[in-house]
Design an enzyme around this catalytic site. Structure first.
Site, PDB file in Angstrom:
ATOM      1  N   HIS A 210       0.970  -1.411   0.051  1.00 15.33           N
ATOM      2  CA  HIS A 210      -0.043   0.061   0.028  1.00 15.33           C
ATOM      3  C   HIS A 210       0.812   1.268   0.131  1.00 15.33           C
ATOM      4  O   HIS A 210       2.092   1.140   0.490  1.00 15.33           O
ATOM      5  CB  HIS A 210      -1.030   0.025   1.242  1.00 15.33           C
ATOM      6  CG  HIS A 210      -1.816   0.774   1.450  1.00 15.33           C
ATOM      7  ND1 HIS A 210      -1.739   2.438   1.809  1.00 15.33           N
ATOM      8  CD2 HIS A 210      -3.391   0.960   0.994  1.00 15.33           C
ATOM      9  CE1 HIS A 210      -2.946   2.855   1.728  1.00 15.33           C
ATOM     10  NE2 HIS A 210      -3.812   2.143   1.205  1.00 15.33           N
TER      11      HIS A 210
ATOM     12  N   ASP B 187       2.732  -4.742   7.977  1.00 17.17           N
ATOM     13  CA  ASP B 187       1.546  -3.806   7.755  1.00 17.17           C
ATOM     14  C   ASP B 187       0.167  -4.897   7.862  1.00 17.17           C
ATOM     15  O   ASP B 187      -0.083  -5.491   6.863  1.00 17.17           O
ATOM     16  CB  ASP B 187       1.588  -2.995   6.444  1.00 17.17           C
ATOM     17  CG  ASP B 187       0.254  -2.181   6.132  1.00 17.17           C
ATOM     18  OD1 ASP B 187      -0.629  -2.277   6.809  1.00 17.17           O
ATOM     19  OD2 ASP B 187       0.231  -1.569   5.221  1.00 17.17           O
TER      20      ASP B 187
ATOM     21  N   GLN C 157      -4.940  -5.188   6.868  1.00 17.26           N
ATOM     22  CA  GLN C 157      -6.187  -6.021   6.100  1.00 17.26           C
ATOM     23  C   GLN C 157      -6.090  -7.218   7.029  1.00 17.26           C
ATOM     24  O   GLN C 157      -6.997  -7.814   7.420  1.00 17.26           O
ATOM     25  CB  GLN C 157      -5.644  -6.250   4.677  1.00 17.26           C
ATOM     26  CG  GLN C 157      -5.636  -5.338   3.573  1.00 17.26           C
ATOM     27  CD  GLN C 157      -7.362  -4.636   3.867  1.00 17.26           C
ATOM     28  OE1 GLN C 157      -8.165  -5.159   3.809  1.00 17.26           O
ATOM     29  NE2 GLN C 157      -7.166  -3.341   3.537  1.00 17.26           N
TER      30      GLN C 157
ATOM     31  N   LYS D 106     -11.092  -0.678   9.996  1.00 20.43           N
ATOM     32  CA  LYS D 106     -11.125  -1.865   9.200  1.00 20.43           C
ATOM     33  C   LYS D 106     -11.327  -3.063  10.052  1.00 20.43           C
ATOM     34  O   LYS D 106     -11.438  -4.091   9.757  1.00 20.43           O
ATOM     35  CB  LYS D 106      -9.726  -1.945   8.368  1.00 20.43           C
ATOM     36  CG  LYS D 106      -9.479  -0.765   7.586  1.00 20.43           C
ATOM     37  CD  LYS D 106      -8.250  -1.335   6.504  1.00 20.43           C
ATOM     38  CE  LYS D 106      -7.555   0.145   5.864  1.00 20.43           C
ATOM     39  NZ  LYS D 106      -8.313   0.319   4.638  1.00 20.43           N
TER      40      LYS D 106
ATOM     41  N   CYS E 240      -4.649   2.445  -3.917  1.00 20.75           N
ATOM     42  CA  CYS E 240      -3.338   2.932  -3.391  1.00 20.75           C
ATOM     43  C   CYS E 240      -2.479   2.126  -3.455  1.00 20.75           C
ATOM     44  O   CYS E 240      -1.593   1.798  -2.391  1.00 20.75           O
ATOM     45  CB  CYS E 240      -3.665   3.195  -1.756  1.00 20.75           C
ATOM     46  SG  CYS E 240      -4.878   4.634  -1.527  1.00 20.75           S
TER      47      CYS E 240
HETATM   48  N1  PMP Z   1      -2.004  -0.694   4.658  1.00 20.78           N
HETATM   49  C1  PMP Z   1      -3.050  -1.576   3.878  1.00 20.78           C
HETATM   50  C2  PMP Z   1      -2.558  -2.940   3.461  1.00 20.78           C
HETATM   51  C3  PMP Z   1      -4.435  -0.827   3.699  1.00 20.78           C
HETATM   52  O1  PMP Z   1      -5.194  -1.777   3.064  1.00 20.78           O
HETATM   53  C4  PMP Z   1      -4.498   0.334   4.198  1.00 20.78           C
HETATM   54  C5  PMP Z   1      -5.921   1.028   4.038  1.00 20.78           C
HETATM   55  N2  PMP Z   1      -6.391   0.719   2.559  1.00 20.78           N
HETATM   56  C6  PMP Z   1      -3.378   1.096   4.653  1.00 20.78           C
HETATM   57  C7  PMP Z   1      -2.273   0.548   4.918  1.00 20.78           C
HETATM   58  C8  PMP Z   1      -3.803   2.506   5.196  1.00 20.78           C
HETATM   59  O2  PMP Z   1      -4.683   2.524   6.340  1.00 20.78           O
HETATM   60  P1  PMP Z   1      -5.209   3.863   6.898  1.00 20.78           P
HETATM   61  O3  PMP Z   1      -5.652   4.631   5.546  1.00 20.78           O
HETATM   62  O4  PMP Z   1      -6.259   3.368   7.700  1.00 20.78           O
HETATM   63  O5  PMP Z   1      -4.181   4.516   7.478  1.00 20.78           O
END
Ligand code: PMP
Length: 421
Positions: A138, A215, A218, A241, A379
């Site tokens: 991401h 990270d 998910q 999430k 993203c």
């Molecule tokens: N890492 C992953 C794998 C994600 O899916 C996301 C959110 N789509 C993020 C980081 C960032 O999360 P947040 O926008 O809640 O900070």
């Protein structure tokens, strides 16, 4: 009681996994969108909130609101207790060693920025050092390191993936060198659903004394996470999430590493003493929590963890896996539909394209039928680049989704196909 009898602690009975009853816990699922019952399949972006999370947050603002850690009055102590209880719930949920290792942040993004900034400030890197990431990160696990690299001339080394969307493990091992300062990888990909072999990644990195950041944005919602078993050095995730509110997330870090890191932001609540000649900082976790935190967010996240803990995680995983398998099989019946991300080990995230139809058109048209999916690059532009697509459509499944909803998605996609001839 007969003193010869051994008292066996009662096992907490888990709630039976009944999806219709679970759906009733989520008020938003009762609403309609565009005149149709909502089919919410954008859970990888954010999950819906059960009534208990909403109620706990309302309760806080109605009966407990005060600033924490500061006032010695009744409400301040009550609010502090509720907020710190939430930290304890997080600690127990991910099996951290202590609450000192649980830093509340805004979300996964802020957690990674915190680590990057603090490492940089702490002089943990020198020019030429390297950070290993994967092709499927991401942007939250790419851009903070690039910002850091502008200051320190640090390089990102990228573990390549295969056409299924799995990392090529041998290539990871080849990337490790004495320049490697950190391995920072996504546990479960939001764009592909791939669950990475994180135990092996940690084992190999630690063989070379390299710390590992996972990270878990998910992964946290699909699997029971045990940071001690994983032995990762950092684990980050966002509350929203995990059926909790937005604006709250967690940075888990091993205490000895967090202790060695300088603060991220300065201000109230993170200090021990302040004078104009200099300041001293509080202990963990407060050292990293400057200013008034998201108190109600922490409380909401604690309630979300309580909600999830009613269930056996095995039941959640089984349900989501069944939905993924059913949807995978069903969607493949659609001519021209291609699934992007077919890893052996996969979470309930289904990215796809349909020949000659832009993902945005797919999303817009099925929205008119009340079906919410995500379209875009999620993203993860480098992942899209690898698969040579500008974007995908993505359906992602949660605890409350059903096979009937998958059927509606299938029917909606057939209508999209028909519209495009
Ligand atoms: N890492 C992953 C794998 C994600 O899916 C996301 C959110 N789509 C993020 C980081 C960032 O999360 P947040 O926008 O809640 O900070």
């Amino acid at each position: 009681m007969n003193n010869l009898m051994i008292e066996v602690p009662e096992m907490e009975a888990k709630r039976i996994f009944e999806v219709e009853k679970i759906r009733a816990d989520f008020p938003i699922l009762q609403r309609e969108v565009n005149g149709k019952p909502l089919v919410y399949l954008d859970n990888a972006a954010t999950t819906q909130k059960p009534q208990t999370v909403i109620d706990n947050m309302i309760h806080y603002y109605t009966f407990e609101n005060a600033n924490i850690h500061r006032g010695l009055h009744f409400l301040s102590e009550l609010a502090t207790e509720s907020y710190e209880k939430a930290r304890l719930k997080v600690k127990e949920h991910i099996n951290a060693m202590s609450v000192a290792e649980i830093i509340f942040v805004r979300g996964a993004t802020e957690a990674i920025n915190l680590i990057a900034t603090s490492f940089c400030r702490g002089g943990f890197y020198k020019a030429g050092d390297e950070i290993i990431v994967t092709q499927m990160e991401h942007h939250a696990n790419i851009v903070p390191w690039q910002i850091l690299s502008q200051k320190k001339d640090i390089k990102l080394r990228v573990i390549p993936i295969n056409e299924k969307g799995e990392i090529i493990f041998e290539e990871f091992e080849k990337l490790i060198s004495d320049k490697t300062k950190l391995v920072s990888v996504v546990h479960t990909s939001n764009a592909l659903g791939t669950i990475n072999p994180v135990y092996d990644i940690v084992r190999v990195a630690h063989k070379h004394n390299i710390p590992v950041l996972l990270d878990g944005a998910q992964a946290i919602v699909h699997n029971k996470i045990d940071v001690q078993k994983l032995d990762c050095d950092f684990y980050v995730f966002s509350g929203h999430k995990l059926y909790g509110p937005t604006g709250i997330g967690v940075l888990y870090g091993k205490a000895h590493i967090l202790n060695s890191m300088p603060p991220y932001q300065g201000g109230g609540d993170m200090i021990r003493t302040v004078c104009f000649e200099g300041s001293t900082f509080d202990d963990l976790p407060h050292k990293f929590e400057a200013g008034t935190p998201n108190i109600v967010g922490g409380i909401g996240l604690g309630a979300a963890i309580d909600y999830l803990n009613q269930f056996d995680f095995e039941d959640i995983s089984r349900h989501e896996k069944e939905l993924l398998n059913y949807a995978t099989q069903k969607l493949q019946e659609i001519p021209g539909l291609k699934i992007i991300g077919t890893a052996e080990n996969k979470a309930s995230v289904l990215s796809f394209t349909i020949k000659d139809i832009h993902p945005y058109d797919i999303g817009t048209i099925i929205d008119t039928h009340g079906i919410a999916i995500r379209t875009g690059h999620h993203c993860t532009q480098p992942t899209m680049k690898y698969f040579n697509v500008p974007a995908t459509a993505r359906a992602s499944f949660a605890i409350y989704n059903t096979k009937q909803e998958v059927d509606k998605l299938f029917a909606g996609l057939l209508k999209v196909k028909k519209m495009f001839g």
